[in-house]
Design a protein around this motif. Sequence first.
Motif, PDB file in Angstrom:
ATOM      1  N   GLY A  61       0.790  -1.227   0.000  1.00 45.93           N
ATOM      2  CA  GLY A  61       0.000   0.000   0.000  1.00 45.93           C
ATOM      3  C   GLY A  61       0.817   1.269   0.000  1.00 45.93           C
ATOM      4  N   HIS A  62       2.048   1.209  -0.466  1.00 42.46           N
ATOM      5  CA  HIS A  62       2.878   2.417  -0.534  1.00 42.46           C
ATOM      6  C   HIS A  62       2.367   3.378  -1.604  1.00 42.46           C
ATOM      7  CE1 HIS A  62       5.817  -0.215   1.548  1.00 42.46           C
ATOM      8  NE2 HIS A  62       6.221   0.916   2.086  1.00 42.46           N
ATOM      9  N   ALA A  69       8.951   5.558  -9.023  1.00 42.70           N
ATOM     10  CA  ALA A  69       8.626   6.935  -9.383  1.00 42.70           C
ATOM     11  C   ALA A  69       7.684   7.521  -8.330  1.00 42.70           C
ATOM     12  CB  ALA A  69       7.979   6.988 -10.764  1.00 42.70           C
ATOM     13  N   THR A  70       7.576   8.831  -8.317  1.00 44.44           N
ATOM     14  CA  THR A  70       6.751   9.511  -7.325  1.00 44.44           C
ATOM     15  C   THR A  70       5.274   9.200  -7.522  1.00 44.44           C
ATOM     16  OG1 THR A  70       6.667  11.476  -8.713  1.00 44.44           O
ATOM     17  CG2 THR A  70       8.378  11.402  -7.031  1.00 44.44           C
ATOM     18  N   ALA A  71       4.517   9.324  -6.440  1.00 44.85           N
ATOM     19  CA  ALA A  71       3.078   9.085  -6.470  1.00 44.85           C
ATOM     20  C   ALA A  71       2.339  10.290  -7.043  1.00 44.85           C
ATOM     21  CB  ALA A  71       2.570   8.790  -5.068  1.00 44.85           C
ATOM     22  N   ARG A  72       1.124  10.038  -7.485  1.00 43.73           N
ATOM     23  CA  ARG A  72       0.275  11.136  -7.948  1.00 43.73           C
ATOM     24  C   ARG A  72       0.024  12.130  -6.816  1.00 43.73           C
ATOM     25  NH1 ARG A  72      -6.118  10.500  -8.883  1.00 43.73           N
ATOM     26  NH2 ARG A  72      -6.619  12.690  -9.289  1.00 43.73           N
ATOM     27  N   ASP A  73      -0.170  11.614  -5.593  1.00 46.45           N
ATOM     28  CA  ASP A  73      -0.386  12.473  -4.435  1.00 46.45           C
ATOM     29  C   ASP A  73       0.972  12.828  -3.834  1.00 46.45           C
ATOM     30  OD1 ASP A  73      -1.058  13.683  -2.012  1.00 46.45           O
ATOM     31  OD2 ASP A  73      -2.790  12.378  -1.687  1.00 46.45           O
ATOM     32  N   ASP A 133       3.653  10.922  -1.033  1.00 46.53           N
ATOM     33  CA  ASP A 133       4.664  10.172  -1.795  1.00 46.53           C
ATOM     34  C   ASP A 133       5.667   9.463  -0.896  1.00 46.53           C
ATOM     35  OD1 ASP A 133       6.229   9.414  -4.136  1.00 46.53           O
ATOM     36  OD2 ASP A 133       7.655  10.914  -3.410  1.00 46.53           O
ATOM     37  N   GLN A 134       5.872   8.162  -1.156  1.00 46.74           N
ATOM     38  CA  GLN A 134       6.807   7.354  -0.380  1.00 46.74           C
ATOM     39  C   GLN A 134       7.940   6.788  -1.230  1.00 46.74           C
ATOM     40  OE1 GLN A 134       3.479   4.898   1.197  1.00 46.74           O
ATOM     41  NE2 GLN A 134       4.352   5.291   3.210  1.00 46.74           N
ATOM     42  N   THR A 174      16.812  15.051   0.918  1.00 48.20           N
ATOM     43  CA  THR A 174      17.783  14.662   1.941  1.00 48.20           C
ATOM     44  C   THR A 174      17.118  14.070   3.176  1.00 48.20           C
ATOM     45  OG1 THR A 174      17.778  16.929   2.810  1.00 48.20           O
ATOM     46  CG2 THR A 174      19.500  16.350   1.205  1.00 48.20           C
ATOM     47  N   ARG A 175      15.793  14.015   3.177  1.00 44.75           N
ATOM     48  CA  ARG A 175      15.060  13.266   4.187  1.00 44.75           C
ATOM     49  C   ARG A 175      13.613  13.130   3.723  1.00 44.75           C
ATOM     50  NH1 ARG A 175      15.423  15.929   9.892  1.00 44.75           N
ATOM     51  NH2 ARG A 175      17.631  15.847   9.335  1.00 44.75           N
ATOM     52  N   TYR A 176      12.885  12.210   4.345  1.00 43.10           N
ATOM     53  CA  TYR A 176      11.507  11.933   3.953  1.00 43.10           C
ATOM     54  C   TYR A 176      10.600  13.127   4.266  1.00 43.10           C
ATOM     55  CZ  TYR A 176       6.938   9.628   3.852  1.00 43.10           C
ATOM     56  OH  TYR A 176       5.633   9.291   3.573  1.00 43.10           O
ATOM     57  N   SER A 177       9.630  13.355   3.374  1.00 42.16           N
ATOM     58  CA  SER A 177       8.628  14.408   3.553  1.00 42.16           C
ATOM     59  C   SER A 177       9.231  15.808   3.548  1.00 42.16           C
ATOM     60  CB  SER A 177       7.826  14.209   4.845  1.00 42.16           C
ATOM     61  OG  SER A 177       7.063  13.035   4.762  1.00 42.16           O
TER      62      SER A 177
END
Length: 341
Positions: free
Chosen positions: A119-120, A133-137, A141-142, A292-295
């Motif tokens: 479910g990523h 690749a990046t998510a639509r949202d 994005d994860q 360089t980091r998540y989110s």
Amino acid sequence: MKPILDGKVALGISGGVDSAICCNLLKAAGYEVFGFYCIMSDSHLANVPKVRKTAEELSISIDIADVRNEFKNNVIIPFAESYSRGFTPNPCVLCNEKVKFKSLSEYSEQISADYIATGHYARVINDNGYFIATARDSSKDQSYMLYRLSQQVLSRLILPLGEYLKSEVTEMARLSNLSNASDPESQDICFIDINDHAEFINSIGYYGVKGNFVDSDGRILGEHKGIEHYTVGQRRGLGVSSDKRLYVSKISGSNVVLSEIEDLPVSEVKLTDTIINPFHKFSGNNHYRAKTRYSKNFYGCRPKLRDNELTIYFDDKPVAAPGQSAVIYWGDVVVAGGIIK
């Protein structure tokens, strides 16, 4: 979503909304779905009844594997060791590569499934080779968390939620009358019940050295309680009196260096434990960007590969904490990443 071949999918189930909607989307597309759940910590063990209930509501089988030893050796111990040496690791990146997708892939082979799915919020694309690749949202994005997945994994991976907004997934859950539709999202590190990583690290026997807070000129500003309590960019919880707003800019030996915010951004980072997609060739004509980091934000950059060492030169300077991952994108596609030295 991948075209149906044999249509047998091993789906990583969490008990939450996202993996449940994944299941519905896969079944609606004609796939035969088999659920799989990993017990990685005591909190995951406590979640088993919820997972079983979700599987029953989805009308799928569920197999459960206890991988706590693998999780401890590949995620918890490296996490604790890194923090105790003054680094800031990302345990989810380690888990995805070393435990979660490894276990899911092994299970899929046991049941002779053609695909695996999770479910990523990200996408898999095939462009003369497989890429994350990046998510639509973009807010969910994860892709950053998945940069270390191998071609072997990516070639069989389906990520249905990559094409959906979170709001659309939430609405699908509501219309499906799932019992978990209104459950809050998990945000914190899954294996730490207390909201204090340093306390957890100490509780399992890992301690960083104690020393001094110093300014950029080496002047002592006070004593600190151990380097495992601090990370680059941190402002709160320092306990240092100053007429300036001070942040952790560096951890050097036993010293925690404090600086004003304008001193934090860096112009370049060197990476170790690097992953480069074998189907991408770096070119000076390409426009790259990195996280360089998540989110966090994307930053324009110029990656340079010399003697098997990857250095990222930034156009717009980010704050970068050693131990975190830096992930390089060409457009929306992940092409490389590694651990910041």
